[in-house]
Scaffold this active site. Structure first.
Site, short mmCIF file in Angstrom:
data_model
loop_
_atom_site.label_atom_id
_atom_site.label_comp_id
_atom_site.label_asym_id
_atom_site.label_seq_id
_atom_site.Cartn_x
_atom_site.Cartn_y
_atom_site.Cartn_z
N LYS A 78 43.24 42.78 36.95
CA LYS A 78 42.60 41.78 36.09
C LYS A 78 41.68 42.40 35.04
O LYS A 78 41.22 43.53 35.16
CB LYS A 78 41.87 40.74 36.95
CG LYS A 78 42.90 39.77 37.58
CD LYS A 78 42.30 38.60 38.31
CE LYS A 78 43.48 37.71 38.79
NZ LYS A 78 43.05 36.67 39.73
N ARG A 124 46.28 39.58 47.24
CA ARG A 124 47.38 39.26 46.31
C ARG A 124 47.43 40.36 45.26
O ARG A 124 46.53 40.48 44.44
CB ARG A 124 47.12 37.90 45.66
CG ARG A 124 48.22 37.45 44.71
CD ARG A 124 47.85 36.10 44.07
NE ARG A 124 48.90 35.60 43.22
CZ ARG A 124 49.08 35.97 41.95
NH1 ARG A 124 48.25 36.83 41.39
NH2 ARG A 124 50.08 35.49 41.25
N1 HH2 Z 1 45.58 34.99 40.18
C1 HH2 Z 1 46.60 34.75 39.35
C2 HH2 Z 1 47.61 33.86 39.70
N2 HH2 Z 1 47.59 33.23 40.89
N3 HH2 Z 1 46.56 32.82 42.95
C3 HH2 Z 1 45.54 33.03 43.80
N4 HH2 Z 1 45.53 32.40 44.99
N5 HH2 Z 1 44.51 33.88 43.50
C4 HH2 Z 1 44.48 34.55 42.32
O1 HH2 Z 1 43.49 35.29 42.08
C5 HH2 Z 1 45.55 34.35 41.39
C6 HH2 Z 1 46.58 33.46 41.76
C7 HH2 Z 1 46.65 35.43 38.01
O2 HH2 Z 1 47.86 35.11 37.51
P1 HH2 Z 1 48.51 35.53 36.17
O3 HH2 Z 1 47.40 35.82 35.24
O4 HH2 Z 1 49.51 34.53 35.82
O5 HH2 Z 1 49.21 36.87 36.41
P2 HH2 Z 1 49.83 37.45 37.73
O6 HH2 Z 1 50.57 36.34 38.42
O7 HH2 Z 1 50.69 38.55 37.23
O8 HH2 Z 1 48.68 37.95 38.54
#
Ligand code: HH2
Length: 270
Positions: A212, A247
């Site tokens: 992130k 995750r």
């Molecule tokens: N972060 C992302 C997506 N889903 N779900 C949970 N439970 N916790 C998180 O911190 C979380 C999540 C970030 O998603 P995105 O920015 O779309 O990218 P990526 O899915 O590649 O991490």
């Protein structure tokens, strides 16, 4: 003894990374990637068809369902890992559960679609309730809290009560402070530093720090792929404070680091 941790591997079925490959390539690549992550030690595979990155634009229901369902189906049929669907849409979640998913990861914690709680209850599947301030398009615009940890904790408590009130069994619920979702760098670090206070809610805590932006800012790395060591550091600290599910995009290095951390902390893995 229950395992000290579980790794949730991220399987994105979004066009950004494989833009010129067409739909089939994108799908096959996502399935192959999921298999690879399971082989590296992910016991949950989180399949998502809509980016929740800051400022991301929403994806239409039909499009998201078409992206996600075939990937869920293939990975669930393998049986190598539990399959999760990362969606805020009721219809996408339902279709993914029909295709073999047994976990709903809804970054809105059933606020976008309150009927999601009833679906999770009816199917008896697992779920993750995550904190987010506002919505992805606007969440990084000047986020403010009285006390970020107390505010997030109160939110998660309220959403867990909402879920159980709609019939979701307590043991099916995980909670997540939502690192990066409407938080400044300082908010993210404080949540990680005081994660034990979220753990005290009594639900297994999931954390998602993987690659992130706040990590990039801290270590001066623009390219998200270069944030693996930074990600691993947060996960080791989060494990020590009681987090149970991680995750991540980079499963192999995370699994090594958490094995060593867990063996050191609990003396059970050497
Ligand atoms: N972060 C992302 C997506 N889903 N779900 C949970 N439970 N916790 C998180 O911190 C979380 C999540 C970030 O998603 P995105 O920015 O779309 O990218 P990526 O899915 O590649 O991490």
């Amino acid at each position: 003894m229950a395992p000290a941790f579980r790794i949730m591997g991220i399987v994105n079925v979004t066009p950004d990374s494989f833009s010129d490959g067409g739909e089939w390539f994108e799908r096959e690549a996502a399935i192959a990637h999921g298999r690879e992550l399971a082989g590296e030690g992910a016991s949950i595979l989180d399949v998502g068809g809509e980016s929740t990155r800051p400022y991301a634009e929403p994806v239409a229901l039909e499009e998201e369902r078409a992206r996600v369902v075939p990937v869920v189906e293939a990975l669930a049929a393998d049986g190598a890992a539990q399959v999760s669907v990362d969606t805020m849409k009721l219809e996408v979640a339902r279709a993914a559960l029909d295709a073999g998913a047994t976990y709903v990861n809804d970054v809105t914690a059933f606020r976008h679609d309150p009927e999601m709680a009833g679906l999770v209850a009816e199917r008896g599947c697992d779920c993750c309730l995550m904190h987010m301030l506002g919505e992805p398009r606007t969440m990084q615009v000047d986020p403010r809290y009285d006390d970020v940890v107390s505010d997030v904790k109160a939110f998660l408590e309220e959403r867990a009560a909402f879920a159980t009130g709609h019939g979701v069994a307590e043991e099916r619920i995980m909670v997540d402070p939502g690192i990066g979702f409407g938080k400044t760098l300082e908010h993210n670090l404080e949540l990680l530093r005081r994660l034990d206070e979220i753990v005290a809610l009594g639900f297994p805590v999931l954390v998602g720090t993987s690659r992130k932006a706040f990590l990039g800012r801290l270590v001066g790395r623009e390219d998200p792929h270069e944030r693996v060591a930074a990600t691993v550091a947060t996960n080791v600290l989060a494990l020590e404070r009681g987090a149970r599910v991680f995750r991540v995009h980079d499963v192999a290095p995370t699994a090594d680091a958490l094995k060593v951390a867990a063996a050191t902390l609990r003396g059970d893995g050497a």
